[in-house]
Each structure stands twice: as C-alpha cells, then as structure tokens.
Design a protein around this motif. Structure first.
Motif, short mmCIF file in Angstrom:
data_model
loop_
_atom_site.label_atom_id
_atom_site.label_comp_id
_atom_site.label_asym_id
_atom_site.label_seq_id
_atom_site.Cartn_x
_atom_site.Cartn_y
_atom_site.Cartn_z
N HIS A 16 0.84 -1.20 0.00
CA HIS A 16 0.00 0.00 0.00
C HIS A 16 0.87 1.25 0.00
N ARG A 17 1.95 1.23 0.79
CA ARG A 17 2.86 2.37 0.82
C ARG A 17 3.49 2.57 -0.56
N TRP A 18 3.81 1.50 -1.23
CA TRP A 18 4.39 1.58 -2.57
C TRP A 18 3.40 2.20 -3.56
N ARG A 19 2.17 1.73 -3.53
CA ARG A 19 1.19 2.23 -4.49
C ARG A 19 0.93 3.73 -4.28
N ASP A 20 0.96 4.16 -3.03
CA ASP A 20 0.69 5.56 -2.75
C ASP A 20 1.84 6.48 -3.14
N SER A 21 3.06 5.95 -3.21
CA SER A 21 4.23 6.81 -3.39
C SER A 21 4.86 6.71 -4.77
N GLN A 22 4.83 5.54 -5.38
CA GLN A 22 5.64 5.29 -6.56
C GLN A 22 5.09 5.98 -7.81
N SER A 23 6.02 6.24 -8.74
CA SER A 23 5.68 6.71 -10.07
C SER A 23 6.72 6.14 -11.02
N GLN A 24 6.54 6.36 -12.29
CA GLN A 24 7.49 5.81 -13.25
C GLN A 24 8.90 6.35 -13.01
N GLU A 25 8.97 7.63 -12.65
CA GLU A 25 10.27 8.25 -12.42
C GLU A 25 10.78 7.99 -11.00
N TRP A 26 9.90 7.66 -10.09
CA TRP A 26 10.28 7.50 -8.69
C TRP A 26 9.63 6.23 -8.14
N PRO A 27 10.14 5.05 -8.53
CA PRO A 27 9.54 3.79 -8.09
C PRO A 27 10.00 3.41 -6.69
N TRP A 28 9.49 4.18 -5.69
CA TRP A 28 9.95 3.98 -4.33
C TRP A 28 8.78 4.11 -3.36
N PHE A 29 9.01 3.69 -2.11
CA PHE A 29 7.97 3.58 -1.10
C PHE A 29 7.68 4.89 -0.37
N GLU A 30 8.58 5.84 -0.47
CA GLU A 30 8.46 7.10 0.25
C GLU A 30 8.90 8.24 -0.65
N ALA A 31 8.73 9.45 -0.18
CA ALA A 31 9.16 10.62 -0.93
C ALA A 31 10.65 10.90 -0.74
N SER A 32 11.33 10.05 0.01
CA SER A 32 12.76 10.20 0.20
C SER A 32 13.39 8.82 0.33
N VAL A 33 14.65 8.73 -0.05
CA VAL A 33 15.43 7.51 0.13
C VAL A 33 16.39 7.79 1.26
N THR A 34 16.27 7.02 2.36
CA THR A 34 17.00 7.40 3.57
C THR A 34 18.03 6.33 3.97
N TYR A 35 17.69 5.43 4.87
CA TYR A 35 18.67 4.50 5.42
C TYR A 35 18.14 3.08 5.35
N GLU A 36 19.09 2.13 5.29
CA GLU A 36 18.78 0.70 5.16
C GLU A 36 17.67 0.48 4.15
N ASN A 37 17.82 1.12 3.02
CA ASN A 37 16.74 1.17 2.03
C ASN A 37 16.43 -0.19 1.42
N ALA A 38 17.46 -0.97 1.15
CA ALA A 38 17.25 -2.24 0.45
C ALA A 38 16.47 -3.25 1.28
N ARG A 39 16.34 -2.99 2.59
CA ARG A 39 15.60 -3.94 3.42
C ARG A 39 14.12 -3.97 3.04
N LEU A 40 13.57 -2.86 2.57
CA LEU A 40 12.17 -2.83 2.15
C LEU A 40 11.98 -3.77 0.96
N CYS A 41 12.93 -3.69 0.01
CA CYS A 41 12.86 -4.54 -1.17
C CYS A 41 13.04 -6.01 -0.78
N GLN A 42 14.01 -6.28 0.08
CA GLN A 42 14.30 -7.65 0.50
C GLN A 42 13.09 -8.29 1.17
N ALA A 43 12.40 -7.55 2.02
CA ALA A 43 11.24 -8.10 2.72
C ALA A 43 10.14 -8.51 1.74
N LEU A 44 9.90 -7.67 0.72
CA LEU A 44 8.86 -8.01 -0.25
C LEU A 44 9.27 -9.16 -1.15
N ILE A 45 10.55 -9.23 -1.50
CA ILE A 45 11.02 -10.35 -2.32
C ILE A 45 10.81 -11.66 -1.56
#
Length: 791
Positions: free
Chosen positions: A614-643
């Motif tokens: 849900h966080r992904w759908r609310d935030s992502q766009s073609q140019e910004w395929p991310w979960f939030e409006a900023s990329v901060t710390y331990e970012n890859a853990r979000l991707c790892q959890a979904l994988i």
C-alpha cells in the motif's frame, strides 16, 4: 581448517589386505582386465575413523572397488566435521573442512590436477556444508571427470532448499546409485530422472558363513540366552524405547531373553544433549523391571568384534521411527549374515524383508514388537527358515559383488561422458571463478562485547563506555551469531554460544511486557535511558529473535526467542515505519523456517506485506519507483522483505514490487566508474531534490548485499550476484575514495566514508555490518557456484 593435502605415494590396491577378511581368491575372482576399468578412482565422503554410517560405507566401498579393480589407484577425499580432523589411513589423500566453501574448490583442483578418471560421491543431507549441503555443488561445478553419486537419502517431500540442491546434484552427476527400488521410484516421480541414469546397487555387506548363533554366544558369556540385538549410532530416531517397552511381555514368556544395544551416541547429539537419550533408556528399563534383561554396550566396534555380536544374535530389531529411510547399513549387515529381523516398515525394510525374509511391525507399537518376537521364539523352524531366506539374498550383497557393480556404473558414466561432453562442467574461468573472501576475524567484536552485551560505539578501536549499549546493535550481533553457526563457528570453542547468550539476554532485558515494546538505549551503568524504543529497534529485535527460532542450534535460545517473538510481534501491525514492518517481515520469514504452519504469524506476515505494498502504491511513479518521498537508510531492506514475501507466501505482486524497487535502487547507487555509492546520510535523497553523496554508511552496503542475494535466490539471474559483489567491495576499497573501510588488522570496520577520508572510529553498527555482509557473501557463494560459465 583448509583443504589438507597428503603428499604420499598411492599404494596399489592389491597391496592392501581386504578389509572384510575375504580370501585372496575372492578378490581375484572379481578382478577385471585392466582396460575395462578406470585406473584412478576417487571417492568423496566421510571416512573412518570418523563415527558415522557414511564413513563406514565409504571405507568399505573403496576397499571393495580396489579389490575388484586390481592395479587401480583408489583414493579418498574425507569430509571433516571438526577442525582437528581424524587420524586417517593412507587411502585418504586430501581432507575437506565441512563448512568451508573454499575447501571444496581446492578439492576440485586436487581431483582435476591428479586426473581422476571417475569420482564416486557419497551423498547424505548433513555431511556437507552450506544450506542443505549445497557446498558440495561448488566442487561438482569444477571437476572435469565423470561423477557417480550414491544417494543414501532420497526425500519424497524435500523442503525448498533440499529440492534445489537435489535437482542441481542430479544435473551434475553422470549416474545415480540408489540402494532400494523405492529410491529409484522417487527419483523418477519427484525429480523426473530418467530410469536409464539410475543404477540400483544393494548396500554392501561383509562375506560371512551361515552359522548357528550358539557358536558365538559362549564367547560373549551368553550361553543359554536368546539374544535380541540392535546396533548403530544411538539417538531418538532409533525407537529403542519401544523395544524396551515390549520387554516385560517378552521376558514373561521367554525369561531367557536378553536385549543387546550396541553403539555410541551419535557425536552430534552427544555434543548438544549429552547422554540424555541413553540415560532415559536405562531409566525406562529400570522402571519396567527389565534392567537384568538389557545390556548397553557404549562402544564403536571394529568389524571383527561386530561380527561376533551379529553371530550371537537370534533376532535383530530395527524399530526406527521414520518411513522415509531409504537405506540402513545396520539392517543390511545383519540381514546378509542370515539373521531373523523384525523391523518397522521404513522403505528399505519393506523391500529387504519381503517374501518371508523378515517381519514388519507398525511404527511405535511395543505390543506388536512383543507379539512378533514371541512368535518367532515360539517357532524355531519359522525363525530358521527366515534366516535362510535372508542369507540367500544376502549373497548378492557381499562387498566383492557390490564393488563389481560399482565398476560397471563407473564404466557407464565414462561412456556417457564421452558420448555427451559437458563443457558447462569444466570449471570456472578466471573471469567467473569467485574470488577469495577475507577470513572471518571476530577480534574487534569480542573486544566490543562485555557480560552485558555489545557496546554501541568505539573511539578509534576502543569501546566507548560512555555511550553504553542499544537493542539495535545487540540484535544485529545476535543475527551474526546464527549466521556464523551455519558457516562453521570460526570462534574458539564455546565462545560463539557465550556471545549469543549475552546478546539474547540483553534483548530479553529490553522487553517491557506491559507496553509490548522493547527499550533501546542502556547506559554503561545498566540503566535504561528511555521508556520505549523506536519502532525500528522493535523490528530489529523481532528480526533477531525470529532468526534464533529458525536457525539457532541451542534449544534454550530457540524457546526464549520464540516466546519474546510471539509477544512482541502483534503490535508491529500498528506501527507506521515501513522499515519496522520490513525488519519484522524478515524475522517472520526466519521464524517460519521452524514453524511454517503457524497461522497467526502467517496472518501478520500478510498484513505487513499489504502495508508495504500500500505504501508503494501511494508513493511510486514511473520516475520514482519507491515507497516514500525520500530515500533514507537501510533502504534495500524494504525490497528484501517483499522479495521474501513474494517467494514464500507466494505472492507475485510482492515479488515484482520488490525486484522493481531494488533494481531502481541499484541504478541510483552506482557511479559512472562502476563502484557502489550508497545514499549519503548527510541529507539523504529527497524526491525532486539533490541526493547526498556523503556520509556513506556501512549498513547501506550490508542491506544491498543481502537484498541482491535474495533477488538472485528468487530469480536465478546472475546479474544480482554481481551487484551484491559490487556492494560488498565497497567495504574493501572499491568506492569513491578508493579507501578500505574494513580493517583487516583489527577485524573492525570504520564508521563511514566522508568526502575526504574514512571515519576513524570502529563502532558496533559498522563492524557488524561488515561481518554480516561477509557471512552473507560466504553463504551465497554456493549460489554463485550455480552460475553457468557463460554468465
């Protein structure tokens, strides 16, 4: 222990006396003309004097083949389960450290350099390192000679890791040997192996004469007794307690009965639980009033002594508890000696004891055991006929005949390889062969730990007492302990368990049951500095606890961790931090390794996965395929959890979002020169804003290493392993400044990369980030071994 080479001249096989004591004429009878068999035959497996069934089998098979192929050089690569190894005989030319992946590659080099004509591999889950024994695949990837693999276990319901290893093992083997028709059936039905690739060869047995048991009883002081017998490595799966439970009824009808239980406790069980199982059996016998009718011999006997016990046996009992046992060496030995056998119906027993060659009783049924034993003792004619039926079939199982059959399998493997050359198995090119990883060195982490836990910070390399401890770092350290356990525990004996106990004790002390929350910061004076920790620290604690449940070999750790995990997880559903959700999901996946059908935990996994999506759908766009409006710390853990969620729920939308977001994250954290450049912590990266180049943090590289390897496990795309390596090399100096953050002199890691220098301090978070990355790289090397050479 690295691979140990034994530079001595191989003896001619004919110059070594036959181990089983068969006459020289028997060897000559089974010898073949030199042109028809390989001249250099290598064997791989555990080997005597190591105490395990595979070791005995490998030793006997090597001698049998050497006796059948006079003039050949038969030699062994022995797998060690302990650092000091064993006092091996001259047959053993090299040794492998079970849990050291590089040892397997060095073994492949040895085999290739010495031009082995064929390699005979003994496969059993549990004797090779890596997940589900996957280190073996690294060796098989690189050897050039044909491979004949004997499968001592064939699982009809493997877990995902076991299936993956089995499929790869089948692919890398030219021929497969099974010892029961059921094994061939499973290979065809479950693994889609063609029947013509499978050789059915019985478990070998020593040649023996058909003799009356009374001839041997006098030597053991058992004159006038009826002898029931069980032997082998002792452990709970043997079901001996059901025979003891049956003894009162047996001795009531046949008071002359004595039950001999011969064998030492399995070494791995002994290391973890001591003699608790054996002592429990002894107490059971005393409680049932049959201690005078049971004798425990806590010894591992050489073949000659063992044959004395087998010879004295009237009825042999194998009351094993699992149907899926595809072979039993102890059953084969006694059966082939012409002894009456009563067994539970595991697969090997079903085949061997059919057509009047033995009796089967239900699993865990003491009454049936008592009834069957008494019926045979009541009917000596039936017992004797059963013995003769078994002995007749056993003549086809003697080691000289089995050695001959293995030679035929070797010949077929060589012919198959000539007809179908396998260029993909010729080994790594220099471009693709994995480089040597730094050795694991825990000195700094040990210095950073005291009886309470691990300190947060260091001034240069000295622990900073003033800053105290935190749950975040103790959770990371606890996870590292589990990773190192699986890799072979490089610490001095017992030290890793001590450290893990301290870190778990810290997490337990951090728990506040009234709030269902973990506290985070503690002073050096052991005073909590806040009533409640952050959402992220709660997630990390749960991740560590789930890791203990799924991976720790210590029962007390697993039980305490499981209790804390179950208590602390539900509240995460009310959190707002996507990283807390992700850390908790990683812990859930670890927990479900041990309890895959826990519906409550599975439901929370679904909830947290939905929150991330849900966080992904609310935030992502073609140019910004991310979960939030900023990329901060331990970012890859979000991707790892979904994988992970995508793989194991399974759920394709979660998997695709995880892969898409991770691929984008890789793209924005790579320089034009091709090195990893994590998002800097001095400002991070805001949408439609400039990204911070510094300060670069080790936890970012660690998260990327782990997430990319998870992506590879999900996709088998080798691109992800290259990106994981790129991120790992950031620690070693492949970064913007060309400076190493890992300090090989101390085993610590610098706290970050500034614009002009490395941070001189070596705190817990950074040092743990490096060692967790190194453990992940070591664990993932088995995956790299599967990449085709053309990748």
């Amino acid at each position: 222990m690295a691979l140990q080479f034994r530079p001595r001249v191989l003896k001619k096989s004919g110059s070594r006396p036959e181990k089983t004591g068969a006459k020289k004429g028997a060897q000559e009878k089974h010898a073949r003309p030199p042109a028809k068999y390989p001249q250099r035959i290598a064997f791989l497996g555990s080997y005597l004097p190591r105490l395990c069934g595979i070791a005995t089998f490998t030793s006997d098979l090597c001698e049998a083949v050497a006796g059948a192929a006079l003039g050949s050089n038969c030699y062994v690569g022995a797998v060690n389960d302990r650092a000091e190894g064993y006092a091996y005989p001259p047959r053993v030319r090299f040794e492998l450290a079970e849990k050291k992946l590089d040892s397997y590659r060095r073994a492949a080099d040895f085999l290739n350099f010495h031009n082995a004509d064929v390699l005979s591999v003994q496969h059993e889950f549990g004797i090779y390192g890596g997940e589900a024994g996957s280190h073996l695949l690294a060796l098989l990837k690189e050897v050039r000679m044909p491979v004949v693999t004997t499968l001592h276990t064939v699982l009809s319901k493997p877990d995902p890791a076991q299936r993956a290893v089995m499929v790869d093992l089948i692919q890398r083997s030219d021929r497969l040997v099974v010892m029961a028709e059921k094994g061939a059936q499973i290979l065809q039905e479950i693994y889609q192996v063609k029947r013509e690739k499978i050789d059915l060869i019985s478990h070998g047995i020593p040649p023996t004469k058909f003799l009356d048991s009374n001839l041997f009883k006098a030597r053991l002081g058992l004159e006038g007794r009826k002898v029931l017998f069980t032997f082998g490595l002792i452990g709970p799966g043997k079901g001996i307690e059901y025979v003891i439970e049956a003894l009162p009824k047996i001795v009531q009808r046949h008071p002359e009965v004595v039950y001999l239980v011969l064998g030492v406790t399995h070494p791995h069980l002994l290391a973890q639980e001591g003699e608790s199982y054996r002592l429990g059996l002894e107490r059971q016998a005393e409680d049932l009033g049959v201690k005078e009718h049971i004798i425990f011999y806590n010894r591992f006997l050489e073949l000659g002594e063992l044959q004395e016990f087998i010879g004295a046996t009237d009825i042999y009992l194998t009351p094993y508890l699992e149907v899926s046992q595809i072979t039993s060496g102890t059953l084969a030995y006694v059966f082939g000696a012409g002894k009456a056998v009563i067994s539970t119906p595991y697969w090997h027993a079903q085949e061997l004891l059919a057509e009047g060659r033995g009796m089967l009783v239900p699993f865990r049924d003491a009454g049936a055991i008592a009834k069957s034993v008494c019926s045979l003792l009541d009917d000596p004619a039936h017992l004797n006929q059963m013995r003769r039926n078994a002995y007749a079939l056993g003549r086809e199982m003697i080691w000289p005949a089995v050695g001959e059959l293995y030679l035929k399998s070797f010949e077929r493997a060589r012919a198959d390889r000539k007809a179908n050359p396998r260029t993909a198995f010729e080994g790594w090119t220099l471009d693709h062969r994995p480089y040597d990883l730094p050795p694991i060195r825990l000195d700094h982490l040990i210095h950073m730990s005291d009886e309470t836990g691990i300190f947060q910070h260091a001034t240069f390399t000295v622990p900073n007492f003033f800053e105290g401890y935190c749950t975040d770092d103790n959770a990371r350290a606890f996870i590292l302990c589990h990773a190192l356990e699986e890799l072979g525990d490089p610490a001095p004996a017992g030290l890793l368990e001590q450290l893990a106990t301290r870190y778990l004790a810290f997490l337990s002390a951090a728990w506040d049951g009234k709030q269902s929350r973990f506290r985070n910061f503690m002073s050096h004076g052991k005073v909590w500095l806040e009533p409640c920790g952050s959402e992220d620290s709660q997630g990390r604690a749960l991740w560590a606890l789930g890791s203990a449940v799924g991976r720790s070999k210590y029962q007390g750790h697993r039980r305490l961790a499981g209790r804390l995990f179950a208590a602390g997880l539900p509240i995460v559903q009310t959190f707002s931090s996507p990283r807390a959700w992700s850390f908790a999901l990683l812990g859930i996946h670890e927990y479900l390794r041990a309890f895959p059908v826990d519906e409550k935990i599975g439901q929370i996994r679904t909830t947290l996965t939905e929150k991330l999506l849900h966080r992904w759908r609310d935030s992502q766009s073609q140019e910004w395929p991310w979960f939030e409006a900023s990329v901060t710390y331990e970012n890859a853990r979000l991707c790892q959890a979904l994988i992970q969620s995508g793989q194991w729920m399974p759920r394709d939308d979660a998997l695709q979002v995880g892969l898409t977001s991770l691929r984008w994250l890789v793209s924005i954290q790579k320089t034009q020169a091709g090195c990893f450049r994590p998002i800097g912590s001095n400002g991070f990266f805001e949408k439609e804003g400039a990204r911070a180049e510094f300060d670069q943090q080790p936890v970012e590289a660690q998260a990327m290493v782990a997430a990319c390897h998870e992506a590879f496990r999900a996709t088998q795309d080798p691109w992800w392993t290259k990106e994981a390596r790129r991120a790992f090399e950031w620690f070693l100096g492949r970064n913007d400044l060309g400076l190493a953050l890992y300090d090989s002199a101390t085993g610590g890691c610098h706290d970050g990369l500034h614009a002009d220098r490395v941070n001189e301090n070596q705190g817990a978070e950074s040092s743990l980030a490096f060692h967790l990355s190194l453990a992940e790289m070591s664990r993932a090397e088995q995956l790299l071994a599967r990449i085709p050479s053309s990748a």
